[in-house]
Enzyme design. Structure first.
Site, short mmCIF file in Angstrom:
data_model
loop_
_atom_site.label_atom_id
_atom_site.label_comp_id
_atom_site.label_asym_id
_atom_site.label_seq_id
_atom_site.Cartn_x
_atom_site.Cartn_y
_atom_site.Cartn_z
N LYS A 141 0.44 14.46 1.91
CA LYS A 141 -0.90 15.03 1.12
C LYS A 141 -1.26 16.13 1.20
CE LYS A 141 -2.86 10.42 3.54
NZ LYS A 141 -3.43 9.60 2.24
N HIS A 183 0.90 -1.31 0.10
CA HIS A 183 -0.02 -0.10 -0.15
C HIS A 183 0.92 1.20 0.22
CE1 HIS A 183 -4.15 -1.49 0.63
NE2 HIS A 183 -3.40 -2.42 1.10
N LYS A 210 -8.83 13.76 4.73
CA LYS A 210 -7.81 12.86 4.79
C LYS A 210 -7.02 12.78 5.93
CE LYS A 210 -6.74 13.53 0.41
NZ LYS A 210 -7.16 12.34 -0.53
N ARG A 211 -6.29 11.70 6.30
CA ARG A 211 -5.07 11.88 7.48
C ARG A 211 -4.43 13.03 7.23
NH1 ARG A 211 -1.31 7.66 7.37
NH2 ARG A 211 -2.11 7.24 5.17
N LYS A 259 -14.68 8.21 -4.07
CA LYS A 259 -15.97 8.65 -3.50
C LYS A 259 -16.57 9.83 -3.87
CE LYS A 259 -14.36 5.76 0.39
NZ LYS A 259 -13.59 6.09 1.51
N THR A 272 -8.79 6.34 -1.98
CA THR A 272 -10.04 5.91 -2.40
C THR A 272 -11.10 6.98 -2.17
OG1 THR A 272 -10.15 4.84 -0.23
CG2 THR A 272 -9.75 3.53 -1.88
#
Length: 843
Positions: free
Chosen positions: A580, A381, A574-575, A689, A685
């Site tokens: 990110k 991952h 998100k985290r 969505k 992911t």
């Protein structure tokens, strides 16, 4: 089915007298369902009598639904036992299930009946569903993916089963204070979970420490140390409109009565007397306990081994149980059992299966290795070096001495194989072997152990799998070219569209004249032909507006901030992690704010009003991530109270982001930010969505963004930023001092330094973006490089949003292009190309 009639004389107040308390476990009609709920209020009590408030109603409703699930569950279990198909066992340290009630009644297709039944009892389904706490068994995408996968396995009637740990407190609950993020223990099990069934007959011993005893014949046995018990709790996972209901089996660690020293306790040595009990409780106390200390590392390793050992003992037990005394060979095991490792956390399944086969079942090495390597498959991952687990050999020898012997042997045989058959790779052995024997810090490389031992290794998006094959695992690919695969992640269309956005779902079903898209997401492509239809666009716009209004209400409720549903809703959830790049987002917001301040009132009226929402948890010990959370909140506090600007810009931090929050945020979103440094996000992911819900993406060419853009059309995606192959060169250039920052980037940073957002010292955070190299400097994630491209892309967003027809068409095409990103497609590919299992529907 016999029904038990109950005396309704002492019914809880608020329950109408005409609804008797009668058990109807398989009720379909609202009146019978209401009676079954009332039966549970009276005969499965968890509270003092004479109360029927929303909380009591929730537990009774959940138990009524569980009756139905247990029936299907038992039927599924018996059917698998009888037909003995090959079965997949999915091992994951994380599952982010979200609320189970709405999902279960949705998958069972009984939501209307339950809504009617609850109305008869004086409650609304939505208000009751709100009472449920999210099961806090995961952290982010990894755990949510595992939960989507279970939903798809059940929906596709696949013989499969999930394994995880029953964390008492899961990750943490996020509270935002003046200081920024505070972590409090998550209370999802404070009362109890009505969805789990404890299996007192499913208990396995799990050993830690001890030593290896060698018998005169040379066989080896791991003995001594401390032994815990793993007790199984099962959570039912229903498929959508199918009879199959599979299990998520969660292990809890326990010590027995014999481990409690009564003599010591009576002697006043209370802690010593119950030592093993307290150590057992620690194992499943918290997801990812901090591992900065030696004891933290040991606890995390204990958790991983506990999951692997209990699960494999259970798998072997079930394999034997199905043979019912018939004759069988161990060589058949891989044709009946597939084990999937979700990331490197369950890597210890490899040496543990070897140990069980050799030491307990008496197999020789070659046979045990053949069985193990044909059974186990591994999903990678991440390409982030810090996330590729490496465990100290010293700690491993201490905790798992037998497993270290086995790992040493696997490594030795692997090196021998390279030396004899691939002399060209001789110089690569130090990087390829499993044991890194660096005298300063000898470690076990878990990813290498997985790649050497598993029969299949897959990445989770095309770009990610390509990077794995070309870079991270390139040398292994030259030995085993067919071992490596791609399985692009997916999401369940049930939870992430059908149930969380009923308005949009109903419009889709109406225009497609079918609801088959819920299990065949490719059918959404047929929406393309309506993308210019004015009537369709109007219905689409009203569904999106209903979702925006629901989100605005939620934001008001949890933050006290009122936001305008007519502004552009721009969301990044998100985290919180530097790769990110929430920092890029907030710097962009700061620049936007500064420019709005400099405009005349007339100029402001021509801008696109925007509400920027950011949510996510920063890991408790990740200082820079916590500084980013603080900055977002500080910026919001200034912008949202500035009367000149706040009708054109709001910045909101959404606290305690979890699955249930996502179910409100995602349908209400219009623009979503997936802006990680290219080559660093394996898949993502949440991007899927958002796209499925008709939300447009601003993003880099990273992870699954690449494939989403291909599917929905590049004209419907706001692209910016360096590409994955440019990133290493740009970092080198930066190190050499050749980077010239964009003046807008400098301006945003300088604005923070003026103290415009309060007196907190943001220098350490800003310094991480400056300088040319060195620890914590040099802008490793290229925020500065990508900033100008990001601002230009945001300007294109502002323009596009002004053209309502164009925006609605893009939104529709986004949903229409999301068919590929169903977890049903992903799981069907795993089943066929990795697990070799077939559907096994309950008749």
């Amino acid at each position: 089915m016999a029904t038990k009639k109950a005396n309704n004389g002492s019914a809880a107040p608020g329950i109408p007298a005409e609804i008797p308390a009668i058990a109807h476990p398989l009720a379909e009609e609202p009146a019978e369902i209401a009676s079954n709920i009332n039966y549970h209020v009276q005969y499965s009590p968890h509270f003092s009598p004479f109360k029927f408030e929303p909380e009591q109603a929730y537990y009774a409703t959940a138990e009524s639904v569980r009756d139905r699930l247990i029936q299907q569950w038992n039927d599924t279990y018996v059917h698998y036992h009888k037909t003995d198909p090959k079965q997949t066992y999915y091992l994951s340290m994380e599952y982010l299930q979200g609320r189970a009630l709405t999902n279960a009644i949705g998958n069972l297709n009984i939501q209307d009946a339950y809504a009617d039944a609850l109305n008869k009892l004086g409650h609304g389904l939505e208000e009751i569903a709100e009472q449920e706490k999210d099961a806090a068994l995961g952290n982010g995408g990894l755990g949510r993916l595992a939960s989507c996968f279970l939903d798809s396995m059940a929906t596709l009637n696949l013989p499969a089963w999930g394994y995880g740990l029953r964390y008492r407190y899961g990750l943490f609950k996020q509270k935002i204070t003046k200081e920024g993020q505070e972590e409090i223990a998550e209370d999802w099990l404070e009362k109890f979970s009505p969805w789990e069934v404890v299996r007192h007959d499913v208990v396995f011993p799990v050993r830690f420490f001890g030593h290896v005893a060698v018998s005169p014949s040379g066989s080896r046995k791991w003995i001594g140390g401390e032994v815990m018990k793993a007790l199984a709790y099962d959570v039912p996972i229903p498929g959508y409109k199918t009879k199959n209901t599979i299990s998520l089996r969660l292990w809890e660690a326990k010590a027995g009565a014999e481990d409690f020293n009564l003599f010591q306790f009576n002697d006043g040595q209370y802690e010593v007397a119950a030592q093993l009990h307290s150590q057992a409780q620690q194992i499943c106390a918290v997801l990812y306990p901090g591992d900065a200390t030696e004891s933290g590392k040991l606890l995390r390793l204990k958790q991983q081994f506990f999951l692997c050992s209990a699960s494999l003992q259970d798998i072997i037990f079930r394999f034997k149980e199905r043979k019912d005394g018939g004759s069988w060979q161990w060589s058949e095991f891989p044709s009946k059992v597939a084990v999937q490792l979700n990331d490197t956390h369950p890597t210890l399944a490899i040496p543990e299966l070897m140990r069980l086969l050799m030491d307990d079942e008496g197999l020789a090495w070659d046979e045990a290795w053949d069985v193990t390597s044909r059974t186990i498959a591994y999903t990678n991952h991440t390409v982030l070096p810090e996330a590729l687990e490496k465990w100290s050999q010293v700690v491993m020898w201490k905790l798992l001495p037998r497993h270290m012997e086995i790992i040493e042997e696997i490594d030795k045989r692997f090196i021998t194989m390279i030396r004899s058959s691939r002399t060209d790779l001789e110089s690569k052995i130090p990087n390829m072997c499993i044991l890194d024997n660096n005298p300063q810090k000898p470690v076990v490389r878990m990813a290498n152990l997985c790649v050497v031992s598993a029969h299949s290794v897959n990445g989770v998006a095309q770009l990610h799998s390509d990077i794995l094959k070309a870079e991270l695992f390139a040398d292994y690919v030259s030995i085993w070219p067919t071992k490596f695969q791609n399985k692009t992640n997916g999401i369940t269309p049930r939870r992430w569209l059908r149930f969380c956005s009923p308005e949009l779902s109903n419009i889709i079903s109406k225009w497609l004249k079918t609801d088959e898209w819920v299990t065949n997401l490719d059918k959404l492509a047929n929406l393309r032909k309506f993308s210019d239809n004015e009537e369709f666009q109007a219905e689409w716009a009203s569904a999106k507006m209903a979702n925006k209004q629901r989100l605005a209400q939620y934001i008001l409720q949890v933050t006290g901030e009122s936001i305008d549903p007519n502004s552009l809703f721009d969301i990044q959830v998100k985290r919180i992690h530097e790769y990110k790049r929430q920092l890029l987002n907030i710097l962009g917001a700061i620049y936007r704010y500064k420019k709005l301040k400099e405009m005349s009132p007339e100029e402001r009226k021509n801008t696109t009003p925007r509400t920027i929402m950011i949510g996510g948890k920063a890991f408790a010990t990740y200082t820079n991530a916590k500084r980013i959370v603080k900055l977002v909140n500080d910026v919001g506090a200034v912008v949202n109270t500035d009367p000149e600007v706040n009708e054109y810009l709001k910045v909101v931090f959404v606290p305690n982001y979890n699955v249930s929050v996502a179910e409100v945020l995602i349908p209400g979103s219009e623009l979503s930010q997936h802006i990680s440094t290219a080559g660093m996000e394996a898949s993502g992911t949440s991007n899927m969505k958002f796209a499925l819900n008709g939300c447009l993406i601003i993003g880099t060419l990273d992870g699954a963004n690449v494939e989403i853009r291909e599917e929905i059309g590049e004209e419907n995606f706001f692209l910016f930023g360096a590409t994955a192959d440019e990133v290493p060169k740009l970092r080198k250039k930066r190190e050499a001092g050749l980077f010239k920052p964009d003046p807008r980037f400098e301006e945003a940073m300088q604005f923070i330094r003026t103290g415009a957002f309060g007196s907190y010292d943001y220098n350490p955070l800003l310094e991480s973006l400056e300088g040319n190299s060195g620890y914590g400097r040099g802008d490793y994630f290229l925020v500065g490089h990508d900033f100008p491209g990001y601002m230009d892309a945001q300007a294109r967003v502002d323009e596009a949003y002004k053209d309502r027809k164009r925006w609605l068409k893009m939104s529709i095409l986004s949903t229409a292009g999301s068919g590929k990103f169903s977890s049903d497609r992903t799981i069907a590919q795993y089943a066929k190309e990795i697990w070799n299992i077939e559907e096994c529907p309950v008749p």
